[in-house]
Design a protein around this motif. Structure first.
Motif, mmCIF file in Angstrom:
data_model
loop_
_atom_site.group_PDB
_atom_site.id
_atom_site.type_symbol
_atom_site.label_atom_id
_atom_site.label_comp_id
_atom_site.label_asym_id
_atom_site.label_seq_id
_atom_site.Cartn_x
_atom_site.Cartn_y
_atom_site.Cartn_z
ATOM 1 N N PRO A 90 -88.598 -13.652 10.203
ATOM 2 C CA PRO A 90 -87.469 -13.454 9.291
ATOM 3 C C PRO A 90 -87.648 -14.117 7.931
ATOM 4 C CG PRO A 90 -86.672 -13.971 11.488
ATOM 5 C CD PRO A 90 -88.163 -14.202 11.501
ATOM 6 N N VAL A 91 -88.353 -15.238 7.870
ATOM 7 C CA VAL A 91 -88.547 -15.937 6.590
ATOM 8 C C VAL A 91 -89.389 -15.082 5.648
ATOM 9 C CG1 VAL A 91 -89.526 -17.976 5.479
ATOM 10 C CG2 VAL A 91 -88.267 -18.212 7.629
ATOM 11 N N GLN A 92 -90.486 -14.540 6.148
ATOM 12 C CA GLN A 92 -91.337 -13.684 5.320
ATOM 13 C C GLN A 92 -90.615 -12.402 4.919
ATOM 14 O OE1 GLN A 92 -95.097 -12.979 7.240
ATOM 15 N NE2 GLN A 92 -95.668 -15.143 7.280
ATOM 16 N N ASN A 93 -89.891 -11.808 5.856
ATOM 17 C CA ASN A 93 -89.162 -10.581 5.544
ATOM 18 C C ASN A 93 -88.120 -10.818 4.460
ATOM 19 O OD1 ASN A 93 -90.604 -9.284 7.584
ATOM 20 N ND2 ASN A 93 -89.041 -9.703 9.132
ATOM 21 N N LEU A 94 -87.408 -11.932 4.553
ATOM 22 C CA LEU A 94 -86.377 -12.232 3.574
ATOM 23 C C LEU A 94 -86.973 -12.410 2.183
ATOM 24 C CD1 LEU A 94 -83.515 -12.915 2.697
ATOM 25 C CD2 LEU A 94 -83.904 -15.269 3.517
ATOM 26 N N ALA A 95 -88.076 -13.104 2.077
ATOM 27 C CA ALA A 95 -88.701 -13.309 0.765
ATOM 28 C C ALA A 95 -89.051 -11.971 0.119
ATOM 29 C CB ALA A 95 -89.953 -14.176 0.917
ATOM 30 N N MET A 96 -89.591 -11.042 0.908
ATOM 31 C CA MET A 96 -89.935 -9.714 0.407
ATOM 32 C C MET A 96 -88.689 -8.962 -0.053
ATOM 33 S SD MET A 96 -91.557 -6.617 2.704
ATOM 34 C CE MET A 96 -90.329 -6.928 3.975
ATOM 35 N N VAL A 97 -87.652 -8.990 0.757
ATOM 36 C CA VAL A 97 -86.440 -8.230 0.450
ATOM 37 C C VAL A 97 -85.752 -8.771 -0.799
ATOM 38 C CG1 VAL A 97 -84.108 -7.720 1.273
ATOM 39 C CG2 VAL A 97 -86.062 -7.398 2.788
ATOM 40 N N ARG A 98 -85.694 -10.080 -0.954
ATOM 41 C CA ARG A 98 -84.997 -10.652 -2.117
ATOM 42 C C ARG A 98 -85.689 -10.258 -3.426
ATOM 43 N NH1 ARG A 98 -83.050 -16.771 -1.270
ATOM 44 N NH2 ARG A 98 -81.381 -16.040 -2.670
ATOM 45 N N VAL A 99 -86.998 -10.213 -3.425
ATOM 46 C CA VAL A 99 -87.723 -9.754 -4.612
ATOM 47 C C VAL A 99 -87.352 -8.302 -4.929
ATOM 48 C CG1 VAL A 99 -90.006 -9.195 -5.538
ATOM 49 C CG2 VAL A 99 -89.635 -11.376 -4.361
ATOM 50 N N MET A 100 -87.299 -7.472 -3.910
ATOM 51 C CA MET A 100 -86.993 -6.055 -4.125
ATOM 52 C C MET A 100 -85.547 -5.848 -4.561
ATOM 53 S SD MET A 100 -89.131 -4.323 -0.963
ATOM 54 C CE MET A 100 -88.982 -2.618 -1.540
ATOM 55 N N VAL A 101 -84.634 -6.639 -4.035
ATOM 56 C CA VAL A 101 -83.227 -6.543 -4.463
ATOM 57 C C VAL A 101 -83.119 -6.831 -5.952
ATOM 58 C CG1 VAL A 101 -80.959 -7.614 -4.289
ATOM 59 C CG2 VAL A 101 -82.209 -7.040 -2.209
ATOM 60 N N ARG A 102 -83.760 -7.880 -6.403
ATOM 61 C CA ARG A 102 -83.704 -8.230 -7.829
ATOM 62 C C ARG A 102 -84.357 -7.156 -8.698
ATOM 63 N NH1 ARG A 102 -82.955 -12.777 -5.208
ATOM 64 N NH2 ARG A 102 -81.926 -14.541 -6.214
ATOM 65 N N ASP A 103 -85.453 -6.613 -8.218
ATOM 66 C CA ASP A 103 -86.121 -5.536 -8.944
ATOM 67 C C ASP A 103 -85.200 -4.330 -9.058
ATOM 68 O OD1 ASP A 103 -87.978 -3.960 -10.208
ATOM 69 O OD2 ASP A 103 -89.310 -3.733 -8.483
#
Length: 276
Positions: free
Chosen positions: A14-27
């Motif tokens: 979940p930690v790795q998945n969250l980091a990926m998703v947060r970058v994409m949300v901001r993008d």
């Protein structure tokens, strides 16, 4: 309203998945999105129940939910978390497959637990028994937003047309179908089912999907279909995300819902009948 569907490849961490998703949300927000959608099991996707038990949390402790609520507030955006796998405290140890709608104040304004469990035998080599690990929900959910009334669902629900008709007749303008679809059933049925639900209801259908192979070195790797889609209320495919991890951006116009329903007002034409 500009919507952004995040097409991702989640894994067991979940930690790795969250980091990926947060970058994409901001993008997505930088590209103008006012509504950002993630797919089913955004936080953790693994075939190992033991790995899930070690990685998952109760809703109140889930790091993905807390972070995306904070991001929604900081960015002033609506976020649909397609679903999170969550511990429930149930005596039998089963998890919840739960979707969330978060408003721009960072508040959770809708929850939906997946009703229909994916218990299928696609082939001799590909079987799923979702109900062994997850307990089904028992109620549907609508959320009022400035851009329309949103009906929530998850993945395998798409095969049960009565759910979407009920949502539409209760006021839904937009139907969400976050998914982690099998490549076999995806190639055969995914687009057809999404278009059918849009045509039957005169709703927009927004379907953010998982894509690719998760934990390819695991004992039971799993591959998902991708092809996040936006379907118009008339049944047109407005966007198809293909199979790469990506952000699918589309403008939706709430006026198209009433326009489609005026042309074919099928939601008002139900008839009682006798027989089987």
């Amino acid at each position: 309203m500009k919507v952004a569907l995040l097409q991702i490849t989640s894994g067991p961490d979940p930690v790795q998945n969250l980091a990926m998703v947060r970058v994409m949300v901001r993008d997505a927000v930088l590209q103008g999105a006012g509504f950002v959608l993630t797919p089913e099991v955004t936080n953790c996707l693994t075939s190992s129940r033991a790995a899930q038990a070690a990685a998952l949390s109760l809703e109140g402790d889930d790091i993905t939910l807390a972070a995306l609520c904070a991001d929604a507030k900081a960015l002033g955006v609506w976020i649909s978390i397609g679903s999170l796998a969550l511990k429930t405290g149930d005596p039998d140890g089963r998890f919840a497959n739960r979707s969330f709608m978060i408003n721009p104040q960072g508040d959770i304004v809708g929850r939906y637990d997946k009703i229909h469990m994916f218990d299928v035998t696609v082939s001799e080599k590909e079987t799923y028994r979702e109900s062994k690990g997850y307990r089904p929900g028992d109620h549907s959910t609508l959320v009022e937003t400035p851009f329309g009334t949103v009906g929530m669902s998850i993945c395998y629900d798409i095969r049960f047309a009565y759910l979407y008709r009920r949502l539409a007749q209760a006021g839904a303008d937009i139907l969400l179908v976050p998914a982690a679809f099998s490549p076999v059933t995806g190639a055969a049925h995914w687009e057809t089912l999404l278009r059918a639900r849009a045509i039957e209801t005169g709703c927009y259908v927004l379907a953010a999907a998982q894509t690719g192979t998760f934990a390819p070195d695991a004992k039971r790797p799993r591959t998902t279909y991708g092809h996040s889609m936006v379907i118009s209320p008339w049944g047109d495919v407005l966007a198809d995300g293909g199979t790469d991890a990506t952000i699918v951006m589309v403008d939706i116009d709430p006026a198209e819902v009433s326009h489609a329903r005026k042309r074919i007002p099928a939601l008002t034409h139900d008839r009682d009948f006798t027989g089987p």
